[in-house]
Every structure is written in structure tokens, then in C-alpha cells.
Scaffold this active site. Structure first.
Site, PDB file in Angstrom:
ATOM      1  CE  LYS A 198     -13.129  -7.597   3.066  1.00  0.00           C
ATOM      2  NZ  LYS A 198     -12.054  -6.801   2.210  1.00  0.00           N
TER       3      LYS A 198
ATOM      4  CG  HIS B 120      -1.791  -1.304   1.393  1.00  0.00           C
ATOM      5  ND1 HIS B 120      -1.880  -1.898   2.250  1.00  0.00           N
ATOM      6  CD2 HIS B 120      -2.792  -1.532   0.617  1.00  0.00           C
ATOM      7  CE1 HIS B 120      -2.883  -2.762   2.281  1.00  0.00           C
ATOM      8  NE2 HIS B 120      -3.534  -2.844   1.036  1.00  0.00           N
TER       9      HIS B 120
ATOM     10  NE  ARG C 264      -2.318  -7.288  -4.162  1.00  0.00           N
ATOM     11  CZ  ARG C 264      -3.079  -7.793  -2.982  1.00  0.00           C
ATOM     12  NH1 ARG C 264      -2.505  -8.217  -1.847  1.00  0.00           N
ATOM     13  NH2 ARG C 264      -4.304  -7.682  -2.999  1.00  0.00           N
TER      14      ARG C 264
END
Ligand code: ADP
Length: 160
Positions: free
Chosen positions: A42, A18, A91
Site C-alpha cells: 500500500k 478510528h 461503516r
């Protein structure tokens, strides 16, 4: 015209991946807002307040970056704060489908907002918050994965 970008995510916790994205994005915009998701679904290691503080400490070298919380749709926050661009990081290929779908949903509901996807730098390609937590729980070394303040916070949290 001031250009405001928003980088939304869980940041549980912020990683070097990040930080790398934010370091590269900050010079491109007048202001970058790191938007910490306060998702009730979450399960997180850190509270939203703790995640915000860790981000602020990790990014104190960047003067045009601020951190905020939001519960709800990123685009609603952005419309309220007159922000134009959503930043997301990519990614491996597995990120692609999720990011593409999110970008298309956001385009549909807020056509004036653009999503900018940035590739992870090669040295950060394998870093994820989830991987960091697994490593930490199993006693792995966190140097290079997270900023030092985050490493200390994880160690402290796991001792509790
Ligand atoms: P979310 O739960 O929304 O995926 P994360 O905090 O895991 O939130 O990630 C926020 C954004 O940062 C996502 O777009 C994710 O793909 C990106 N990201 C996470 N780790 C990295 C990394 N190592 N390099 C580049 N981008 C990354």
C-alpha cells in the site's frame, strides 16, 4: 484475567472515526493495542513511524491504549502477545463483505481469537482515511474529520 484487544489497520492517517471506535473500546478491555500495518504494497501518505506518533498524540487521554507496528498476520502478533480479540469498525454495507471474509479467515487460522465488529457512530459514518486525503489534497477543510495534530501533519506534508 487481563483481556487484550488489538485494533489493526493502516491508520494513514488516524481519523475521528478510528478515535471514536477506540474511545468506545478502551473501557471494555484491560489493554487495547493499535496495530499499525507496515504493508509494503500500500502506498501511504505517512510512514509507519509517523502514523504511530500521530495515533499516540491523538490518544494520549487513554491510559490503557498502546501503539505498535507489525508486518505480517495480525493473529501471529496476537498469539505472541497473548491478545484475544480483534477489533474492527463497520461503516457502510461495503465494509461488511471484506470484514466478514477477514474474520472468517482469522477464525480458520486462529480459532481461539474472536473478531469484534463495532458500528461507526452516526457522526463518523462517512469518515475514512482515504476521503480525508482526497479532501486535503483538494484544499478541503479537515476540522471534525481528524484530530488537530493530524490536520497539522497533513498540511505540513502537503507543503513539502
Ligand atoms: P484497513 O486498511 O485495514 O481497512 P483502516 O485504517 O482504513 O485500515 O481502518 C481500520 C479499521 O477501522 C477498519 O475496520 C475500518 O473499517 C475501521 N474504520 C475506519 N474508519 C472508520 C469510521 N469512520 N468508523 C468506524 N470504523 C472505521
Amino acid at each position: 484475567m487481563s483481556r487484550i484487544a488489538v485494533y489493526p489497520g493502516s491508520f494513514d492517517p488516524i481519523t475521528m472515526g478510528h478515535v471514536d471506535i477506540i474511545n468506545r473500546v478502551a473501557p471494555l478491555y484491560s489493554e487495547v493495542v493499535i496495530l499499525v500495518a507496515q504493508s509494503a504494497q500500500k502506498q501511504s501518505m505517512f510512514t509507519a513511524q509517523e502514523r504511530k506518533e500521530l495515533i499516540e498524540k491523538s490518544l494520549s487521554h487513554l491510559k490503557n491504549v498502546k501503539v505498535d507496528f507489525f508486518e505480517g498476520l495480525t493473529v501471529n502478533y496476537m498469539q505472541k502477545h497473548k491478545a484475544q480479540v480483534i477489533i474492527r469498525g463497520l461503516r457502510a454495507v461495503v465494509d461488511f463483505e471484506y470484514e466478514l471474509t477477514m474474520a472468517q479467515i482469522n477464525k480458520k487460522i486462529a480459532p481461539e481469537i474472536e473478531t469484534l465488529l463495532m458500528f461507526a457512530s452516526p457522526e463518523c459514518y462517512y469518515i475514512s482515511s482515504r476521503g480525508v486525503k482526497e479532501l486535503a489534497v483538494n484544499g478541503g477543510e479537515l476540522n471534525g474529520f481528524v484530530p488537530d495534530v493530524v490536520k497539522e501533519a497533513i498540511i505540513k506534508k502537503l507543503k513539502k
